[in-house]
Structures are given as structure tokens and as C-alpha cells.
Scaffold this active site. Structure first.
Site, mmCIF file in Angstrom:
data_model
loop_
_atom_site.group_PDB
_atom_site.id
_atom_site.type_symbol
_atom_site.label_atom_id
_atom_site.label_comp_id
_atom_site.label_asym_id
_atom_site.label_seq_id
_atom_site.Cartn_x
_atom_site.Cartn_y
_atom_site.Cartn_z
ATOM 1 N N GLY A 116 11.965 14.054 -1.580
ATOM 2 C CA GLY A 116 11.022 14.466 -2.688
ATOM 3 C C GLY A 116 11.084 13.609 -3.972
ATOM 4 O O GLY A 116 11.444 12.578 -3.910
ATOM 5 N N ALA A 132 7.299 2.396 3.551
ATOM 6 C CA ALA A 132 8.363 3.290 3.320
ATOM 7 C C ALA A 132 8.154 4.621 2.657
ATOM 8 O O ALA A 132 8.667 5.671 2.876
ATOM 9 C CB ALA A 132 9.446 2.613 2.489
ATOM 10 N N SER A 175 0.862 -1.243 0.015
ATOM 11 C CA SER A 175 -0.013 -0.002 0.001
ATOM 12 C C SER A 175 0.944 1.228 -0.130
ATOM 13 O O SER A 175 0.562 2.382 0.553
ATOM 14 C CB SER A 175 -0.938 0.192 1.061
ATOM 15 O OG SER A 175 -0.290 -0.068 2.475
ATOM 16 N N GLY A 176 1.972 1.198 -0.569
ATOM 17 C CA GLY A 176 3.014 2.344 -0.722
ATOM 18 C C GLY A 176 2.141 3.051 -2.011
ATOM 19 O O GLY A 176 1.351 2.699 -2.772
ATOM 20 N N ARG A 234 25.311 8.936 -3.202
ATOM 21 C CA ARG A 234 25.306 8.340 -1.829
ATOM 22 C C ARG A 234 26.513 7.191 -1.400
ATOM 23 O O ARG A 234 27.056 7.218 -0.435
ATOM 24 C CB ARG A 234 24.015 7.870 -1.609
ATOM 25 C CG ARG A 234 23.124 8.338 -0.803
ATOM 26 C CD ARG A 234 21.793 7.580 -0.724
ATOM 27 N NE ARG A 234 20.922 8.815 -1.031
ATOM 28 C CZ ARG A 234 19.672 8.751 -1.224
ATOM 29 N NH1 ARG A 234 18.952 7.430 -1.160
ATOM 30 N NH2 ARG A 234 18.822 9.802 -1.226
ATOM 31 N N GLN A 245 11.263 11.735 2.899
ATOM 32 C CA GLN A 245 11.463 13.045 3.400
ATOM 33 C C GLN A 245 11.552 13.759 2.038
ATOM 34 O O GLN A 245 10.884 14.659 1.628
ATOM 35 C CB GLN A 245 12.452 13.111 4.218
ATOM 36 C CG GLN A 245 12.294 12.565 5.563
ATOM 37 C CD GLN A 245 13.379 12.510 6.617
ATOM 38 O OE1 GLN A 245 14.278 13.363 6.455
ATOM 39 N NE2 GLN A 245 13.168 11.976 7.893
ATOM 40 N N ARG A 274 21.222 4.078 -6.593
ATOM 41 C CA ARG A 274 20.262 4.845 -6.894
ATOM 42 C C ARG A 274 20.402 6.396 -6.751
ATOM 43 O O ARG A 274 21.041 6.562 -5.749
ATOM 44 C CB ARG A 274 18.956 4.533 -6.269
ATOM 45 C CG ARG A 274 17.705 5.591 -6.453
ATOM 46 C CD ARG A 274 16.566 5.114 -5.657
ATOM 47 N NE ARG A 274 16.690 5.051 -4.366
ATOM 48 C CZ ARG A 274 16.168 6.051 -3.510
ATOM 49 N NH1 ARG A 274 15.941 7.463 -4.234
ATOM 50 N NH2 ARG A 274 16.496 6.094 -2.174
ATOM 51 N N HIS A 291 19.291 1.919 3.371
ATOM 52 C CA HIS A 291 18.176 2.583 2.933
ATOM 53 C C HIS A 291 17.432 2.043 1.835
ATOM 54 O O HIS A 291 15.972 2.012 1.791
ATOM 55 C CB HIS A 291 18.709 3.832 2.713
ATOM 56 C CG HIS A 291 17.899 4.832 2.271
ATOM 57 N ND1 HIS A 291 16.908 5.358 3.154
ATOM 58 C CD2 HIS A 291 17.745 5.565 0.968
ATOM 59 C CE1 HIS A 291 16.240 6.411 2.618
ATOM 60 N NE2 HIS A 291 16.730 6.686 1.157
ATOM 61 N N LYS A 312 0.004 -5.908 4.709
ATOM 62 C CA LYS A 312 0.269 -6.854 6.169
ATOM 63 C C LYS A 312 0.095 -6.096 7.415
ATOM 64 O O LYS A 312 -0.307 -6.432 8.345
ATOM 65 C CB LYS A 312 1.713 -7.520 6.183
ATOM 66 C CG LYS A 312 2.797 -6.557 6.169
ATOM 67 C CD LYS A 312 4.033 -7.421 6.105
ATOM 68 C CE LYS A 312 5.204 -6.471 6.195
ATOM 69 N NZ LYS A 312 6.616 -7.316 6.231
ATOM 70 N N GLU A 316 19.861 17.369 -4.236
ATOM 71 C CA GLU A 316 20.266 16.353 -3.264
ATOM 72 C C GLU A 316 21.667 15.608 -4.008
ATOM 73 O O GLU A 316 21.909 16.172 -5.016
ATOM 74 C CB GLU A 316 19.446 15.368 -3.160
ATOM 75 C CG GLU A 316 18.205 15.548 -2.262
ATOM 76 C CD GLU A 316 17.073 14.614 -2.181
ATOM 77 O OE1 GLU A 316 17.457 13.419 -1.911
ATOM 78 O OE2 GLU A 316 16.211 15.051 -1.722
ATOM 79 N N HIS A 355 22.008 4.917 3.161
ATOM 80 C CA HIS A 355 21.829 6.459 3.263
ATOM 81 C C HIS A 355 23.049 6.879 4.269
ATOM 82 O O HIS A 355 23.202 6.247 5.452
ATOM 83 C CB HIS A 355 20.769 6.765 3.760
ATOM 84 C CG HIS A 355 20.173 8.289 3.449
ATOM 85 N ND1 HIS A 355 20.699 9.251 4.252
ATOM 86 C CD2 HIS A 355 19.414 8.719 2.893
ATOM 87 C CE1 HIS A 355 20.279 10.315 3.778
ATOM 88 N NE2 HIS A 355 19.305 10.082 2.788
#
Ligand code: SIN
Length: 533
Positions: free
Chosen positions: A49, A42, A13-14, A285, A47, A381, A346, A35, A116, A238
Site C-alpha cells: 500500500g 513494478a 509507465s508506472g 526489512r 501489494q 527504504r 526488491h 518498452k 508493515e 524483501h
């Protein structure tokens, strides 16, 4: 046994699952199972964007280039182009559903765009520092308002039901055995189209920014059904999670570095110039994370610091209200004190291998979002590309489903003889379960982390194998206990990650092995795993 028939079954359900549900509702009835509670995703914790090219000076090619640079030679061109170029249309859809991205205070006709790590231009849309929560809320509200969408909380998918009448490549999925955790029973949900939108697997590691639900369930379901899994060695860490005994790895968004935050070593000195002299704090990252790891190892310190105190206090409170308030609860005023931070697991860049339409090896089984491996992220990523990927691929899947659903709906389901599943009781003390949970997460953190060696990976492989054998002997089958069911999934995921890591004898992106410190042309390809090769 209860058998439910529907047109579309979505697991998770994300952002991936709910945005797909909102599209498919126009074609038929959709059941979404999750579940825990709908919000336990997640997405809700995201946070930073969503990256999207909106201005002329920031054209598509630059976002494409940044994504590929971060991905370190493994991104798939066609997929990167598709995602970057589809971004404006998908963002418009989110806005139409009701998401209100922050506007530029100096020019409110424009969105406020932030930066970022790894981005050469400001191109990240956000809602304060709680973008994911704002999106999740809007998607849930829209789904709740739709008569064609049924949302079932506390339903855990146990096993895919395959049509075994055909060969492996042409195989079809017909349904799923689902454990109703509150009703204490197993149900079967049958659907011509099934989508796995189950998110990542950060709980495989001792320290993670992920929610407790991130146990790789969709990947485990797919792998156990014989579907190809790719690039599991690329687990992204992260660089900055809050270092505090009670903070449970609260994320300190990369947007803080995007707005000028400086990393300081335990002695209070900046260090990123030593590792990436040009991009420094805004390097991708993997580079920032390894730099922090190195500083911690050299100094013996427990954390580094992220300092944003040079910015005006009012600006910090307005731009990062969630981080400001959360840190304050732990006694840290980020307007006057550097934030103690450490890296944490992460994002899983690998996952269920899927094509341009989100289809897996099984043509009517889709995988979307973090559980999928589309080829967008390659070996690492780019920040704020994950929510975007989920949106783009839920749309791609919708287009394909629209094409294949009418025929599939007419087809008679050729169900195999269904077993009546028994729900088992845990016979031993629960300490056996929690001990194995802790053991797996510690093994993975200590030996399959930011910097690896072949010796460490082999050590981890043997231990994880032993745990898997023990699970097989003692806890096979269905238990009315989420901890047991999830333990099986994290144990399998750990095995897949270590196996893949051992197969890639080079260092690339998030996979850094001291024995093979260079990239090799030979490995410019995906690492593929299949249960029944
Ligand atoms: C963050 O806000 O730092 C996380 C963004 C992301 O994972 O893309």
C-alpha cells in the site's frame, strides 16, 4: 529518420510516469514511452500500500522518525519531511482520479489502515493486497482518456541527446534516441523536458520480486550521459517471497506480518525474537532479511515459513485475496498451512541523484520514482514509502516544470549533428546473450547479496568487468532485440552496484559487510558515481 517533437517526454509507465503525465497534460502535449505494455511495471505488482498520516494519533513526526530509523542515518531531513507532509494531498489526488482505498469495515467513514515492518503506527492505505494494480489501472484509464497524452508501448530509450554547447553542469537534454521494437526502426523524440520514470533494477539479481522490465534502464541512460548516480550499494531484499519452483518470486506482502504473521525457521520455530526482541516480525526489512539469511545458513534449510493460520480463514481470504488465490494455485492453502518463503531482491534505494524538484544534474532532465535517489530512503527504504515517493516527486517535478517550461519552449533547440543509427543484427547464437544474463544475475546473487565480504565484492567486480568488456567488444550499438539492450543495462547496473559497495567500508542499512560490521561516522554520506568525473 523519423523525428517527433513534443512538449514533454516521459520514459516509463508506472505510478511516477503516469501521475506526472496527468499533471503535465494541462501544460502541453505529453508522450509516454514504455518498452513493453503499459501494465508491465513494478507499480502493478505492488501489494502492500501507501503510507500516509491520516489520523491525529498518528502524526507526521512519527512517520518521519520511522522513515529515518529504517534509513539508518542516511535519509535527508528536508526530503523526508516534504514526502511525509505532502502525503495526504497526494492521496487525495489519487482518490480524485478514481482509486478506491479499502474502508474500515467497523467505521466505513474511515480508511482501513494496516501495519508493515518499521512502522510504529497503522498508517498504510491499501486496496486489498493488490494496491499497485488498482492504482495502475486508474492511472492508465485517466491517461487513455486524455487527448494531450500519447502512450507509446514497445518503445525503448537507447540514448539521451545532449546539448553539448555548454559545460557539464549547465548541460541540457534535447531528446532521446528511441528504438521502436515493433516498427523495427529508430526514432528521435525531442522535448524541452524529459523525465526518467523507469523504475528499478531487480533483474540484476537471480531472485527478485520485480517484473522482467526492471533492468535499470533510466539509470543506465543517465549514467551514460554523465549524470551523477548515488548510493547504488543499497539494494533492498524483501524478506518474504514465495518459495516454490514455479512461483517466480511471487511477493508475500509484508502486510501479512503487519496483520500478525509469524516467521518460523525450517524446524518450525519462531526466531525473530533473537534478532529484534521488541519489534520482532515488524522490524525494518534489512533486519528481518538478515535474520532469515542467518537462520537458513545455520540450518542448511531452503526456506523459512510465514504463518498466518491463527487468523480466521474468512478474514485471511478477504484481506489477502490475491496472495490466497496465488498460493492456492501452487497447492498452498495459507489459511491452514504456513507459507514457504525466502528473501529476494526488491528495491533499489539508490539511483539517479535528484533534488527537491526531481531534477538531475541536467536541469531539464528529471528522475522520479525508484530510478531516482532523492534522499528519502537513505540506506534502507521503509515499507510502503515507495509509491508515496513517486507521487510526491511527480508533483514536485510538475511544479518546477511549470516554472521553467515557458522559457524552454521558446528556446531554439541547438541540436548536435544527429547520427543516423544503424540497427544491428545479432551475428552469434543467442546463447551468448542468455548465458551472460544468467551469469550476471548469479554473480550478483552469490557475491553481492544480503551479506557481503570485501573478498566476495572484489571477485564479483572482476567478473562483471570481464562481461562488460565482452559486451563492449561484441554488442555495442543498437540491436532490435530487447534482451541485448537490457543485457547492456543490467551489466552496467551490476558494475555500479559492486563499485559502490566496495567504496562503502562499513555496514549500514541494506549494505552489510562482514569485514566492516559497524557503522562509521566517516561514511555518513552518499556514495556518488559519475562516468566523466
Ligand atoms: C509489500 O507488500 O510487502 C511490499 C511493500 C513495499 O515494498 O513497500
Amino acid at each position: 529518420m523519423e523525428i517527433i517533437k513534443t512538449d514533454f517526454l516521459i520514459i516509463g509507465s508506472g505510478i511516477a510516469g503516469l501521475s506526472l503525465a496527468l499533471k503535465l497534460k494541462t501544460l502541453g502535449e505529453v508522450i509516454v514511452i514504455t518498452k513493453k505494455r503499459l501494465f508491465d511495471t513494478a507499480t502493478s505488482l505492488a501489494q502492500g500500500g501507501i503510507a500516509c498520516v491520516l489520523s491525529e494519533e498518528n502524526h507526521f513526526d512519527l512517520h518521519i522518525e520511522d522513515t529515518k530509523l529504517a534509513g539508518d542515518g542516511l535519509c535527508k531531513d528536508e526530503i523526508v519531511k516534504l514526502v511525509v507532509k505532502s502525503a495526504p494531498a497526494r492521496i487525495k489526488e489519487l482518490i480524485d482520479w478514481g482509486v478506491s482505498f479499502d474502508r474500515d469495515p467497523e467505521n466505513p467513514s474511515r480508511f482501513h489502515l494496516t501495519l508493515e515492518g518499521g512502522h510504529s503506527r497503522k498508517r498504510i492505505l491499501h486496496v486489498g493486497d493488490y494496491t499497485g494494480r488498482a492504482i495502475e489501472r486508474v492511472l492508465i484509464e485517466n491517461c487513455l482518456a486524455s487527448e494531450n497524452i500519447i502512450l507509446l508501448e514497445h518503445h525503448f530509450a537507447v540514448e539521451l541527446i545532449l546539448d553539448r554547447g555548454c559545460d557539464a553542469d549547465a548541460c541540457k537534454v534535447d531528446g532521446v534516441y528511441v528504438l521502436d521494437l515493433e516498427g523495427s526502426k529508430v526514432k528521435i523524440i525531442l522535448a524541452p523536458i524529459i523525465a526518467l520514470c523507469t523504475g528499478g533494477a531487480g533483474k540484476v539479481y537471480l531472485y527478485t520480486s520485480n517484473p522482467d522490465t526492471a533492468t535499470g534502464d533510466g539509470i543506465a541512460l543517465a549514467y551514460n550521459a554523465g549524470v551523477t548516480i548515488a548510493n547504488m550499494e543499497f539494494f533492498q531484499f524483501h524478506p518474504t517471497c514465495l518459495y516454490h519452483p514455479k512461483a517466480k518470486n511471487f511477493l508475500i506482502s509484508e502486510a501479512i506480518r503487519g496483520e500478525g504473521g509469524i516467521l518460523l525457521n525450517p524446524e518450525g520455530k519462531p526466531f525473530m525474537h533473537k534478532y529484534d526482541p521488541v519489534r520482532r516480525e515488524l522490524a525494518p526489512r534489512d533486519i528481518v532479511t538478515r535474520a532469515i539469511d542467518m537462520e537458513l545458513k545455520q540450518s542448511g534449510g531452503e526456506c523459512v515459513y510465514l504463518d498466518i493460520t491463527h487468523l480466521p480463514s474468512d478474514y485471511i481470504k478477504k484481506r489477502f485475496p490475491y496472495i490466497y488465490e496465488t498460493c492456492l494455485k501452487f497447492g498452498i492453502d495459507i489459511t491452514t498451512q504456513p507459507i514457504p518463503v525466502v528473501p529476494a531482491a526488491h528495491y533499489l534505494c539508490g539511483g539517479i541523484k535528484s533534488n527537491l524538484w526531481g531534477q538531475t544534474d541536467i536541469f531539464n532532465l528529471f528522475a522520479i520514482g525508484e530510478c531516482a535517489c532523492t534522499g528519502l530512503h537513505g540506506a534502507n527504504r521503509l515499507a510502503s514509502n515507495s509509491l508515496l515517493e513517486a507521487l510526491v516527486f511527480s508533483h514536485q517535478a510538475y511544479l518546477k516544470i511549470k516554472e521553467i517550461f515557458p522559457t524552454l519552449k521558446k528556446e531554439k533547440i541547438n541540436l548536435p549533428k544527429l547520427k543516423e543509427p544503424e540497427i544491428k543484427e545479432i551475428k552469434e547464437e543467442k546463447i551468448f546473450i542468455s548465458h551472460n544474463w544468467d551469469l550476471i544475475r548469479k554473480i550478483m546473487w552469490d557475491f553481492v547479496g544480503i551479506v557481503r565480504t570485501t573478498k566476495m565484492l572484489n571477485f564479483a567486480y572482476k567478473r562483471i568487468n570481464l562481461i562488460n568488456q565482452e559486451i563492449e567488444e561484441n554488442w555495442s550499438g543498437i540491436y532490435l532485440d530487447l534482451d541485448v539492450m537490457e543485457l547492456k543495462n543490467i551489466a552496467l547496473l551490476a558494475e555500479l552496484i559492486v563499485k559502490s559497495a566496495l567504496l562503502r567500508r562499513e555496514s549500514r542499512g541494506t549494505h552489510y559487510v562482514l569485514d566492516f560490521p559497524f557503522k562509521s561516522k566517516e561514511y555518513e554520506r552518499d556514495t556518488l558515481l559519475k562516468k566523466f568525473p
